[in-house]
Design a protein around this motif. Structure first.
Motif, PDB file in Angstrom:
ATOM      1  N   ASN A  82       0.809  -1.224   0.000  1.00  0.00           N
ATOM      2  CA  ASN A  82       0.000   0.000   0.000  1.00  0.00           C
ATOM      3  C   ASN A  82       0.841   1.274   0.000  1.00  0.00           C
ATOM      4  O   ASN A  82       0.293   2.377  -0.036  1.00  0.00           O
ATOM      5  CB  ASN A  82      -0.926   0.014   1.216  1.00  0.00           C
ATOM      6  N   GLY A  83       2.157   1.127   0.093  1.00  0.00           N
ATOM      7  CA  GLY A  83       3.030   2.293   0.074  1.00  0.00           C
ATOM      8  C   GLY A  83       3.196   2.996   1.403  1.00  0.00           C
ATOM      9  O   GLY A  83       3.744   4.104   1.460  1.00  0.00           O
ATOM     10  N   VAL A  84       2.744   2.339   2.505  1.00  0.00           N
ATOM     11  CA  VAL A  84       2.849   2.973   3.819  1.00  0.00           C
ATOM     12  C   VAL A  84       4.303   3.218   4.193  1.00  0.00           C
ATOM     13  O   VAL A  84       4.663   4.282   4.725  1.00  0.00           O
ATOM     14  CB  VAL A  84       2.155   2.105   4.886  1.00  0.00           C
ATOM     15  N   PHE A  85       5.162   2.257   3.892  1.00  0.00           N
ATOM     16  CA  PHE A  85       6.558   2.388   4.292  1.00  0.00           C
ATOM     17  C   PHE A  85       7.302   3.429   3.458  1.00  0.00           C
ATOM     18  O   PHE A  85       8.356   3.913   3.875  1.00  0.00           O
ATOM     19  CB  PHE A  85       7.263   1.035   4.222  1.00  0.00           C
ATOM     20  N   ASP A  86       6.773   3.758   2.304  1.00  0.00           N
ATOM     21  CA  ASP A  86       7.373   4.861   1.546  1.00  0.00           C
ATOM     22  C   ASP A  86       7.224   6.172   2.301  1.00  0.00           C
ATOM     23  O   ASP A  86       8.114   7.037   2.267  1.00  0.00           O
ATOM     24  CB  ASP A  86       6.706   4.973   0.169  1.00  0.00           C
ATOM     25  N   ARG A  87       6.095   6.331   3.009  1.00  0.00           N
ATOM     26  CA  ARG A  87       5.901   7.537   3.819  1.00  0.00           C
ATOM     27  C   ARG A  87       6.789   7.510   5.058  1.00  0.00           C
ATOM     28  O   ARG A  87       7.327   8.535   5.472  1.00  0.00           O
ATOM     29  CB  ARG A  87       4.428   7.647   4.230  1.00  0.00           C
ATOM     30  N   PHE A  88       6.945   6.322   5.665  1.00  0.00           N
ATOM     31  CA  PHE A  88       7.834   6.217   6.825  1.00  0.00           C
ATOM     32  C   PHE A  88       9.265   6.596   6.464  1.00  0.00           C
ATOM     33  O   PHE A  88       9.988   7.177   7.270  1.00  0.00           O
ATOM     34  CB  PHE A  88       7.811   4.784   7.378  1.00  0.00           C
ATOM     35  N   ARG A  89       9.672   6.253   5.246  1.00  0.00           N
ATOM     36  CA  ARG A  89      11.040   6.520   4.819  1.00  0.00           C
ATOM     37  C   ARG A  89      11.337   8.018   4.812  1.00  0.00           C
ATOM     38  O   ARG A  89      12.474   8.442   5.071  1.00  0.00           O
ATOM     39  CB  ARG A  89      11.251   5.932   3.425  1.00  0.00           C
ATOM     40  N   SER A  90      10.325   8.826   4.553  1.00  0.00           N
ATOM     41  CA  SER A  90      10.532  10.277   4.485  1.00  0.00           C
ATOM     42  C   SER A  90      10.382  10.957   5.838  1.00  0.00           C
ATOM     43  O   SER A  90      10.528  12.169   5.942  1.00  0.00           O
ATOM     44  CB  SER A  90       9.530  10.900   3.498  1.00  0.00           C
ATOM     45  N   MET A  91      10.103  10.167   6.877  1.00  0.00           N
ATOM     46  CA  MET A  91       9.884  10.744   8.202  1.00  0.00           C
ATOM     47  C   MET A  91      11.117  10.541   9.077  1.00  0.00           C
ATOM     48  O   MET A  91      11.838   9.544   8.934  1.00  0.00           O
ATOM     49  CB  MET A  91       8.658  10.098   8.864  1.00  0.00           C
ATOM     50  N   PRO A  92      11.386  11.456  10.010  1.00  0.00           N
ATOM     51  CA  PRO A  92      12.556  11.340  10.888  1.00  0.00           C
ATOM     52  C   PRO A  92      12.291  10.391  12.063  1.00  0.00           C
ATOM     53  O   PRO A  92      12.203  10.812  13.228  1.00  0.00           O
ATOM     54  CB  PRO A  92      12.764  12.780  11.372  1.00  0.00           C
ATOM     55  N   ILE A  93      12.141   9.106  11.758  1.00  0.00           N
ATOM     56  CA  ILE A  93      11.895   8.113  12.802  1.00  0.00           C
ATOM     57  C   ILE A  93      12.969   7.034  12.737  1.00  0.00           C
ATOM     58  O   ILE A  93      13.606   6.831  11.702  1.00  0.00           O
ATOM     59  CB  ILE A  93      10.501   7.463  12.651  1.00  0.00           C
ATOM     60  N   ALA A  94      13.174   6.366  13.853  1.00  0.00           N
ATOM     61  CA  ALA A  94      14.154   5.277  13.910  1.00  0.00           C
ATOM     62  C   ALA A  94      13.739   4.165  12.968  1.00  0.00           C
ATOM     63  O   ALA A  94      12.545   3.863  12.836  1.00  0.00           O
ATOM     64  CB  ALA A  94      14.274   4.764  15.334  1.00  0.00           C
ATOM     65  N   ARG A  95      14.704   3.536  12.324  1.00  0.00           N
ATOM     66  CA  ARG A  95      14.366   2.497  11.353  1.00  0.00           C
ATOM     67  C   ARG A  95      13.738   1.277  12.024  1.00  0.00           C
ATOM     68  O   ARG A  95      13.009   0.513  11.396  1.00  0.00           O
ATOM     69  CB  ARG A  95      15.600   2.065  10.562  1.00  0.00           C
ATOM     70  N   LEU A  96      14.006   1.089  13.341  1.00  0.00           N
ATOM     71  CA  LEU A  96      13.430  -0.038  14.053  1.00  0.00           C
ATOM     72  C   LEU A  96      11.980   0.199  14.451  1.00  0.00           C
ATOM     73  O   LEU A  96      11.221  -0.747  14.691  1.00  0.00           O
ATOM     74  CB  LEU A  96      14.268  -0.328  15.307  1.00  0.00           C
ATOM     75  N   ALA A  97      11.549   1.469  14.517  1.00  0.00           N
ATOM     76  CA  ALA A  97      10.234   1.816  15.054  1.00  0.00           C
ATOM     77  C   ALA A  97       9.066   1.186  14.282  1.00  0.00           C
ATOM     78  O   ALA A  97       8.139   0.658  14.920  1.00  0.00           O
ATOM     79  CB  ALA A  97      10.074   3.334  15.105  1.00  0.00           C
ATOM     80  N   PRO A  98       9.027   1.216  12.934  1.00  0.00           N
ATOM     81  CA  PRO A  98       7.884   0.609  12.242  1.00  0.00           C
ATOM     82  C   PRO A  98       7.747  -0.885  12.512  1.00  0.00           C
ATOM     83  O   PRO A  98       6.625  -1.388  12.664  1.00  0.00           O
ATOM     84  CB  PRO A  98       8.188   0.877  10.761  1.00  0.00           C
ATOM     85  N   LEU A  99       8.880  -1.594  12.579  1.00  0.00           N
ATOM     86  CA  LEU A  99       8.822  -3.033  12.844  1.00  0.00           C
ATOM     87  C   LEU A  99       8.426  -3.301  14.293  1.00  0.00           C
ATOM     88  O   LEU A  99       7.580  -4.162  14.564  1.00  0.00           O
ATOM     89  CB  LEU A  99      10.174  -3.683  12.541  1.00  0.00           C
ATOM     90  N   THR A 100       9.030  -2.561  15.217  1.00  0.00           N
ATOM     91  CA  THR A 100       8.696  -2.741  16.626  1.00  0.00           C
ATOM     92  C   THR A 100       7.240  -2.390  16.900  1.00  0.00           C
ATOM     93  O   THR A 100       6.546  -3.090  17.650  1.00  0.00           O
ATOM     94  CB  THR A 100       9.609  -1.872  17.502  1.00  0.00           C
ATOM     95  N   GLY A 101       6.753  -1.327  16.280  1.00  0.00           N
ATOM     96  CA  GLY A 101       5.361  -0.933  16.455  1.00  0.00           C
ATOM     97  C   GLY A 101       4.403  -1.994  15.971  1.00  0.00           C
ATOM     98  O   GLY A 101       3.401  -2.301  16.632  1.00  0.00           O
ATOM     99  N   ARG A 102       4.718  -2.586  14.841  1.00  0.00           N
ATOM    100  CA  ARG A 102       3.872  -3.651  14.297  1.00  0.00           C
ATOM    101  C   ARG A 102       3.852  -4.866  15.212  1.00  0.00           C
ATOM    102  O   ARG A 102       2.795  -5.457  15.487  1.00  0.00           O
ATOM    103  CB  ARG A 102       4.399  -4.050  12.918  1.00  0.00           C
ATOM    104  N   ILE A 103       5.014  -5.247  15.718  1.00  0.00           N
ATOM    105  CA  ILE A 103       5.102  -6.426  16.575  1.00  0.00           C
ATOM    106  C   ILE A 103       4.428  -6.171  17.923  1.00  0.00           C
ATOM    107  O   ILE A 103       3.723  -7.045  18.453  1.00  0.00           O
ATOM    108  CB  ILE A 103       6.571  -6.849  16.741  1.00  0.00           C
ATOM    109  N   LEU A 104       4.592  -4.982  18.488  1.00  0.00           N
ATOM    110  CA  LEU A 104       3.922  -4.659  19.748  1.00  0.00           C
ATOM    111  C   LEU A 104       2.404  -4.674  19.584  1.00  0.00           C
ATOM    112  O   LEU A 104       1.679  -5.145  20.473  1.00  0.00           O
ATOM    113  CB  LEU A 104       4.374  -3.284  20.252  1.00  0.00           C
ATOM    114  N   ALA A 105       1.909  -4.186  18.456  1.00  0.00           N
ATOM    115  CA  ALA A 105       0.465  -4.219  18.199  1.00  0.00           C
ATOM    116  C   ALA A 105      -0.043  -5.649  18.140  1.00  0.00           C
ATOM    117  O   ALA A 105      -1.106  -5.979  18.687  1.00  0.00           O
ATOM    118  CB  ALA A 105       0.155  -3.487  16.893  1.00  0.00           C
ATOM    119  N   ASP A 106       0.728  -6.523  17.499  1.00  0.00           N
ATOM    120  CA  ASP A 106       0.316  -7.916  17.412  1.00  0.00           C
ATOM    121  C   ASP A 106       0.401  -8.612  18.761  1.00  0.00           C
ATOM    122  O   ASP A 106      -0.386  -9.520  19.051  1.00  0.00           O
ATOM    123  CB  ASP A 106       1.175  -8.654  16.376  1.00  0.00           C
TER     124      ASP A 106
END
Length: 250
Positions: A82-106
Motif C-alpha cells: 500500500n506504500g505505507v513504508f514509503d511515507r515512513f522513509r521520508s519521516m525522521p523516525i528510527a528504522r526499528l520503530a515501524p517493525l517494533t510498532g507492528r510487533i507490539l500491536a500484534d
C-alpha cells in the motif's frame, strides 16, 4: 525511539475498530480450538473431558498465539504493497520503530486472544492447579516466544513478493510447529521419526512449560529450552528483518 514505536503501535491497532470481522476472529478462534481439541480429540489426553482440558488448554494457548504471529508478516507485506513504508522513509523516525510498532500491536492482540482462551477454558472446566503467579509466568513465556517468532514472521513478510505468498510461507512454517508437537497429543505410541520431531520441536517444550506453570509438574528444562529458542530467534531474525526492511524501503 520508544515513543515512536508506541505511536506506530497505536496506528496499527486503530484499524481493528473498523474491522469487526478481524476482532471476532481474535475472540472466536480460541473457542473453535477448544471445541475441536477438547471435545473431539479429548480422548487422546486421558479419556475424559476434565483430563483433556487440563492437558490441552496449555496447547491451545501455544497454538493460538503462534498462529497469530502470521499476522505480523501479512500486515507488513500489506503495508509495503500500500506504500505505507514509503511515507515512513521520508519521516525522521528510527528504522526499528515501524517493525517494533507492528510487533507490539500484534502482541496486544495476542494478549486479547490468550485472555479469551483462559475465559473459555474456565467455562469448560479448566482450573489453574498451581498459583496465579505461576500461571502468569506461563502466559509470559507464551508472549516472549511468540514475540521472537514474530520477528521471523516480519522477515518473511518483508522478503515475500506478495501477501498471498506470505500466507503460504507462514503456514508452511507454523503448521509443522504447532500440529507436529506434543501440545495436544503425548509423544507415545507414535512412529519413531515423529516422536523425534516432537522432542526437538520448540513448541513441544513451550506447551510443556505452560502446562507445568498452570497444572503442575514443571520441568525446568522446558523453560530453559523455550528461553534458549527465544534468544536464538531474536539473535537471528531481528538483524535479518532490519536488513530486509532497509532493502524494501531503500
Amino acid at each position: 525511539m520508544i515513543a515512536q514505536s508506541l505511536t506506530l503501535t497505536w496506528r496499527s491497532l486503530i484499524p481493528l475498530k473498523n474491522s469487526p470481522g478481524q476482532l471476532f476472529a481474535l475472540l472466536l478462534q480460541p473457542l473453535f480450538m477448544i471445541v475441536v481439541f477438547v471435545y473431539l480429540f479429548g480422548g487422546a489426553a486421558g479419556g475424559d473431558r476434565e483430563q483433556a482440558v487440563l492437558y490441552m488448554l496449555p496447547g491451545v494457548l501455544a497454538q493460538v498465539a503462534l498462529l497469530a504471529t502470521a499476522t505480523t508478516g501479512i500486515n507488513l507485506s500489506t503495508d509495503i504493497g500500500n506504500g505505507v513504508f514509503d511515507r515512513f522513509r521520508s519521516m525522521p523516525i528510527a528504522r526499528l520503530a515501524p517493525l517494533t510498532g507492528r510487533i507490539l500491536a500484534d502482541l496486544v492482540t495476542m494478549l486479547v486472544t490468550l485472555a479469551m482462551s483462559m475465559i473459555i477454558g474456565y467455562a469448560v472446566g479448566f482450573r489453574v492447579q498451581t498459583s496465579p503467579p505461576a500461571a502468569l509466568a506461563g502466559l509470559g513465556l507464551v508472549l516472549l516466544f511468540t514475540m521472537a517468532l514474530s520477528w521471523a514472521s516480519a522477515w518473511l513478510g518483508l522478503i515475500a513478493k506478495s501477501v498471498s505468498s506470505m500466507q503460504v510461507l507462514s503456514m508452511g512454517v507454523l503448521m509443522p510447529l504447532t500440529f507436529g508437537s506434543s501440545a495436544f497429543v503425548p509423544a507415545v505410541d507414535l512412529p519413531g521419526w515423529l516422536t523425534f520431531w516432537m522432542e526437538i520441536n520448540p513448541v513441544s517444550h513451550l506447551a510443556a512449560a505452560i502446562r507445568g506453570c498452570m497444572v503442575g509438574g514443571l520441568e525446568a528444562s522446558s523453560v530453559w529450552i523455550t528461553l534458549a529458542w527465544t534468544a536464538g530467534l531474536l539473535a537471528v531474525f531481528v538483524p535479518l528483518a532490519l536488513r530486509a526492511y532497509d532493502r524494501r524501503v531503500r
